[in-house]
Design an enzyme around this catalytic site. Structure first.
Site, PDB file in Angstrom:
ATOM      1  N   GLY A  93      28.081 -26.858  18.346  1.00  0.00           N
ATOM      2  CA  GLY A  93      28.622 -27.163  17.024  1.00  0.00           C
ATOM      3  C   GLY A  93      29.361 -28.481  17.083  1.00  0.00           C
TER       4      GLY A  93
ATOM      5  CB  SER B  11       0.743 -20.735  -4.093  1.00  0.00           C
ATOM      6  OG  SER B  11       0.938 -20.784  -2.686  1.00  0.00           O
ATOM      7  N   GLY B  12      -2.126 -20.009  -2.547  1.00  0.00           N
ATOM      8  CA  GLY B  12      -3.096 -20.635  -1.650  1.00  0.00           C
ATOM      9  C   GLY B  12      -2.406 -21.254  -0.440  1.00  0.00           C
ATOM     10  N   GLY B  13      -1.066 -21.380  -0.509  1.00  0.00           N
ATOM     11  CA  GLY B  13      -0.303 -21.911   0.622  1.00  0.00           C
ATOM     12  C   GLY B  13      -0.201 -20.867   1.738  1.00  0.00           C
ATOM     13  CB  VAL B  14       0.955 -21.174   5.275  1.00  0.00           C
ATOM     14  CG1 VAL B  14       0.941 -20.296   6.511  1.00  0.00           C
ATOM     15  CG2 VAL B  14       0.207 -22.469   5.538  1.00  0.00           C
ATOM     16  CG  ASP B  15       5.181 -19.853   3.577  1.00  0.00           C
ATOM     17  OD1 ASP B  15       4.627 -20.035   4.679  1.00  0.00           O
ATOM     18  OD2 ASP B  15       6.081 -20.568   3.133  1.00  0.00           O
ATOM     19  CB  SER B  16       1.821 -16.925  -1.304  1.00  0.00           C
ATOM     20  OG  SER B  16       0.762 -17.835  -1.445  1.00  0.00           O
ATOM     21  CB  SER B  17      -2.325 -17.248   2.389  1.00  0.00           C
ATOM     22  OG  SER B  17      -2.585 -18.209   1.413  1.00  0.00           O
TER      23      SER B  17
ATOM     24  CB  CYS C 221      27.099 -27.434  23.559  1.00  0.00           C
ATOM     25  SG  CYS C 221      27.762 -29.054  23.200  1.00  0.00           S
ATOM     26  CE1 TYR C 222      34.095 -25.677  19.013  1.00  0.00           C
ATOM     27  CE2 TYR C 222      32.918 -23.691  18.370  1.00  0.00           C
ATOM     28  CZ  TYR C 222      34.063 -24.467  18.344  1.00  0.00           C
ATOM     29  OH  TYR C 222      35.163 -24.026  17.663  1.00  0.00           O
TER      30      TYR C 222
ATOM     31  CE  LYS D 102       4.708 -23.044   6.720  1.00  0.00           C
ATOM     32  NZ  LYS D 102       5.033 -22.910   5.292  1.00  0.00           N
TER      33      LYS D 102
ATOM     34  CD  GLU E 115      19.987 -25.815  22.283  1.00  0.00           C
ATOM     35  OE1 GLU E 115      20.155 -25.434  23.452  1.00  0.00           O
ATOM     36  OE2 GLU E 115      20.898 -26.317  21.595  1.00  0.00           O
TER      37      GLU E 115
ATOM     38  CG  HIS F 267      22.400 -28.915  23.542  1.00  0.00           C
ATOM     39  ND1 HIS F 267      22.784 -28.052  22.553  1.00  0.00           N
ATOM     40  CD2 HIS F 267      23.368 -29.848  23.631  1.00  0.00           C
ATOM     41  CE1 HIS F 267      23.936 -28.451  22.035  1.00  0.00           C
ATOM     42  NE2 HIS F 267      24.314 -29.541  22.680  1.00  0.00           N
TER      43      HIS F 267
END
Ligand code: XMP
Length: 512
Positions: free
Chosen positions: A54, A222-228, A81-82, A368, A170, A168
């Protein structure tokens, strides 16, 4: 439920990356506000705690502090870190205020591998970004790794299973960082690595069945990834109890509507209702050329049409949405953390409450990349799972100025050529977005012996990681040439093709 690692968020820009790295090790992680009571973590069955980095200093009056009881739960803790400074500060050690920030690569020399550094080389390149540092160990701790700048760059209390690291793990710049994380998860917390795509699909379909019962679910596709992916997952769970609504707003790409119908209705056998509202959208957009006004009209008309079509589909209890985890994380707003700017995002704001629908959001725990993995496992094609982002207002923000049917037709044809060439050369998968933009600028050309006074098409091809910044892609000239000559030869109404060579910032990806 999968075993959970809690990531306490102290406002680091890397908090989400920590959570993702943990999941890459097949262990479920969840981000919690830094002040979450220890009791809550215990009740949720957390098996390990990570204290994020942070921008604050533990000496600042407003320094974010965890519930001190998190150190009394008997659960392993890793401070990054923090996080290590908090451990030094709160557990009886000493932290010194940094005179200057240590930023960049350093070398970690591992003194005692123990469980955290098991099977790692003695020296590792690691990424640092901190001001303060631990200068005296808290009781029970020993140093297990040093850097050029600190004898206490990695510390351990073996009995309580507490670890602190200044670097870090990550970020990709830290060599073998993922192995350090995995050692903590598996070697220290003994997490069972039960977070897998297959497991997620099995558990979430069960959960959807349980929650939905015999009710009906509506989903705006919508045809997008998420709704599909949401549609495919819910359909797997409840089959024909799911009805999808796809609105054709007249601003779609060439063949887009047909592709959606063919995939979902014919292939997946999903109950899909296509609503053709293209005339209404075009009528409302007539004469409008100001970008914000165009967006507003498109957004409002969509909500209106969508709401009306849901009513026509008939009574339902749930509205499903492809909301993802980054949309629901309430990032800690601490100065210096860009994640705090991430908008809270709702696909169709206000609609569910107005229609007395309950929300069903089966992807709200996923990042995602996890959504893509679920989509692939459910049999969605690569073209859908790895589809480039496409803006909600569609081609409406890619026809500069007034939107007309003719302009849309020209843009559609040019855009289809861009997509075909990007796909056939494999570049489609390498870039963030690639598309054509219609510019209402008349310029002179010749076709045969005829003067051709027509409009301009701009190519917009960009690379990006998150759309916050973007670089224009240095596409090989031969491909640019093919695209350009195909568009000027095959599309009537275009006299020349230009290439957009602006980066974001200061330009944006879309033209409007
Ligand atoms: P800009 O143009 O702001 O775009 O650099 C960043 C990313 O967002 C997409 N975009 C939108 N997506 N509704 C959306 O769902 C919108 O109104 C919208 N405007 C831009 C754009 O395609 C890019 O990926």
């Amino acid at each position: 439920m999968a075993q959970t690692i809690a990531v306490l968020d102290f406002g680091s820009q890397y908090t989400q990356i920590i959570a993702r790295r943990i999941r890459e090790c097949s262990v479920f992680s969840k981000i919690y506000h830094y002040s979450t009571p220890a009791e809550t973590l215990k009740a949720e069955g957390v098996v390990g705690i990570v204290l994020s980095g942070g921008p604050s200093s533990v000496f600042s009056k407003k320094a974010p502090m965890p519930d001190p009881k998190v150190f009394e739960l008997g659960i392993p803790v890793l401070g990054i870190c923090y996080g290590i400074q908090l451990m030094g500060h709160l557990l009886g050690g000493e932290v010194a205020k940094g005179e200057r920030r240590e930023y960049g690569n350093g070398t970690l020399t591992i003194q005692k591998p123990g469980r955290l550094f098991a099977k790692l080389p003695k020296k590792l390149k690691v990424w640092n970004s901190h001001g303060d540092k631990v200068i005296a160990l808290p009781p029970g701790f020993e140093a297990i790794g040093t850097t050029e700048n600190s004898p206490f760059a990695a510390i351990e209390d073996r009995k309580r299973r507490f670890f602190g690291i200044q670097f870090h793990p990550e970020v990709f710049h830290s060599e073998r960082g993922i192995d350090v994380i995995k050692n903590f998860l598996v070697g220290v917390c003994e997490a069972s690595q039960d977070w897998t795509t297959e497991d997620f699909i099995e558990k979430s379909t069960e959960e959807i069945r349980r929650v939905v019962g015999k009710s009906r679910v509506l989903l705006g596709l919508s045809g997008g990834v998420d709704s599909s992916v949401a549609a495919a997952l819910i359909h797997k769970a409840i089959g024909r109890q799911l009805t999808c609504v796809f609105v054709d707003n007249g601003l779609l790409r060439k063949g887009e509507r047909e592709a959606v119908v063919s995939l979902y209705e014919r292939n997946f056998k999903i109950d899909l209702r296509v609503v053709d509202a293209s005339q209404l959208f075009l009528r409302r957009l007539k004469g409008v050329s100001e970008p914000e006004q165009k967006r507003k009209i498109i957004g409002n008309t969509f909500v209106e049409v969508f709401e009306k079509s849901l009513r026509q589909v008939g009574a339902a209890e749930f509205l499903a949405q492809g909301t993802l985890y980054p949309d629901v994380i309430e990032s800690v707003a601490i100065g210096g953390n860009p994640a705090a700017l991430i908008k809270s995002h709702h696909n169709v704001g206000g609609l569910p409450a107005k229609m007395k629908l309950k929300l069903l959001e089966p992807l709200r725990e996923l990042f995602k990349d996890e959504v893509r993995a679920v989509g692939s496992a459910l049999g969605l094609p690569r073209e859908v799972v790895w589809r480039q982002p496409f803006p909600g207002p569609g081609l409406g923000v890619r026809v500069v100025g007034e939107i007309t049917k003719d302009r849309l037709e020209v843009l559609r044809s040019a855009d289809a050529i861009v997509q075909e060439e990007m796909m056939s050369t494999g570049w489609y998968w390498k870039v963030w977005q690639s598309f054509a933009v219609f510019l209402p600028v008349k310029s002179v050309g010749v076709i045969g012996d005829e003067r051709n006074y027509a409009d301009v098409i701009a190519l917009r091809i960009v690379e990006s990681k998150d759309a916050m910044t973007a670089d224009w892609t240095k596409l090989p000239y031969e491909i640019v040439q093919t695209i350009s000559s195909r568009i000027t030869n095959e599309v009537r109404g275009v006299s020349r093709v230009v290439m957009d060579v602006s980066s974001k910032p200061p330009a944006t990806i879309e033209w409007e």
